[in-house]
Enzyme design. Structure first.
Site, PDB file in Angstrom:
ATOM      1  N   HIS A  23      -3.264  -4.535   1.519  1.00 37.56           N
ATOM      2  CA  HIS A  23      -4.452  -3.718   1.062  1.00 37.56           C
ATOM      3  C   HIS A  23      -5.474  -3.791   1.943  1.00 37.56           C
ATOM      4  O   HIS A  23      -6.242  -2.982   2.261  1.00 37.56           O
ATOM      5  CB  HIS A  23      -4.897  -4.254  -0.289  1.00 37.56           C
ATOM      6  CG  HIS A  23      -3.850  -4.353  -1.500  1.00 37.56           C
ATOM      7  ND1 HIS A  23      -3.750  -5.448  -2.423  1.00 37.56           N
ATOM      8  CD2 HIS A  23      -3.340  -3.340  -1.842  1.00 37.56           C
ATOM      9  CE1 HIS A  23      -2.876  -5.104  -3.254  1.00 37.56           C
ATOM     10  NE2 HIS A  23      -2.574  -3.601  -3.062  1.00 37.56           N
ATOM     11  N   LYS A  47      -0.192  -2.609 -17.568  1.00 39.89           N
ATOM     12  CA  LYS A  47       0.797  -3.195 -16.299  1.00 39.89           C
ATOM     13  C   LYS A  47       0.757  -4.715 -16.597  1.00 39.89           C
ATOM     14  O   LYS A  47       1.450  -5.603 -16.061  1.00 39.89           O
ATOM     15  CB  LYS A  47      -0.076  -2.958 -15.029  1.00 39.89           C
ATOM     16  CG  LYS A  47       0.224  -1.728 -14.398  1.00 39.89           C
ATOM     17  CD  LYS A  47      -0.298  -1.598 -12.903  1.00 39.89           C
ATOM     18  CE  LYS A  47       0.254  -0.400 -12.331  1.00 39.89           C
ATOM     19  NZ  LYS A  47      -0.197  -0.365 -10.789  1.00 39.89           N
ATOM     20  N   ARG A  96       3.876   2.796   1.300  1.00 39.85           N
ATOM     21  CA  ARG A  96       4.796   1.758   2.180  1.00 39.85           C
ATOM     22  C   ARG A  96       6.240   2.339   2.166  1.00 39.85           C
ATOM     23  O   ARG A  96       6.848   2.152   3.444  1.00 39.85           O
ATOM     24  CB  ARG A  96       4.927   0.541   1.251  1.00 39.85           C
ATOM     25  CG  ARG A  96       3.510  -0.266   1.231  1.00 39.85           C
ATOM     26  CD  ARG A  96       3.751  -1.499   0.302  1.00 39.85           C
ATOM     27  NE  ARG A  96       3.660  -1.051  -1.070  1.00 39.85           N
ATOM     28  CZ  ARG A  96       4.587  -1.263  -2.028  1.00 39.85           C
ATOM     29  NH1 ARG A  96       5.312  -2.550  -1.752  1.00 39.85           N
ATOM     30  NH2 ARG A  96       4.595  -0.537  -3.329  1.00 39.85           N
ATOM     31  N   SER A 134       1.667  -6.482  -4.243  1.00 39.05           N
ATOM     32  CA  SER A 134       1.508  -7.309  -5.229  1.00 39.05           C
ATOM     33  C   SER A 134       2.618  -7.804  -6.073  1.00 39.05           C
ATOM     34  O   SER A 134       2.597  -9.179  -6.353  1.00 39.05           O
ATOM     35  CB  SER A 134       0.150  -6.736  -6.025  1.00 39.05           C
ATOM     36  OG  SER A 134      -0.999  -6.449  -5.228  1.00 39.05           O
TER      37      SER A 134
END
Length: 170
Positions: A23, A47, A96, A134
């Site tokens: 990030h 989430k 990514r 994460s």
């Protein structure tokens, strides 16, 4: 008298649960391109984040200390509405892997359908940060593994402080 030039404001939204070096990589490159980058920390109750909304904001503030032209804020509205409220015309997203692209493309189109002034720009992290997510960091934390090479040092120390106050595993 000339027209006043509008500031180029971009939003980098995410859950940032927790903020990673990936990030931070994208943030550092983004501030070179825009007058202001708003780092928008989503509540994302669906989430089930490991860290509280305000703790994620504090971690982001620690991680970005000394980086100019950014603002870290929490939000829990539609991103398209948040962008309109903040006069932002661009959303920054990281890609990514190929599977990220399909999801991000759909989200970009959905946001543009809700706010026709909104566009999305995609950044690929540098190679050394391409594998970091994460969710990987959370998994390693849950198993008490080493994460110091994956997250900013100040964030690591903040997590250690939190560890005494909250359980970081589900």
């Amino acid at each position: 008298m000339g027209r006043k030039e509008m500031k180029k404001i971009a939003i980098y939204p995410g859950t940032f649960d927790p903020v990673t070096n990936g990030h931070l990589d994208i943030i550092k490159r983004s501030v070179e391109l825009f007058d202001q980058v708003i780092i928008a920390i989503a509540k994302s109750s669906s989430k089930s984040p490991m860290f509280a909304h305000q703790d994620r904001q504090k971690m982001m503030e620690l991680a970005t200390e000394g980086i100019g032209n950014i603002r870290c804020v929490c939000f829990q509205t539609l991103l398209a509405d948040f962008a309109r409220e903040n006069q932002a015309k661009l959303i920054i997203r990281g890609l990514r892997v190929v599977s990220d692209f399909e999801y991000e493309l759909q989200m970009g189109y959905a946001n543009a359908s809700l706010n026709d002034e909104l566009d999305t720009i995609y950044f690929m992290p540098t190679l050394k940060n391409a594998f970091i997510s994460s969710s990987i960091v959370r998994s390693i934390l849950e198993h008490h593994g080493k994460v110091t090479h994956l997250i900013p040092e100040k964030v690591y120390h903040y997590i250690l402080q939190l560890k005494g106050q909250v359980c970081i595993s589900h």
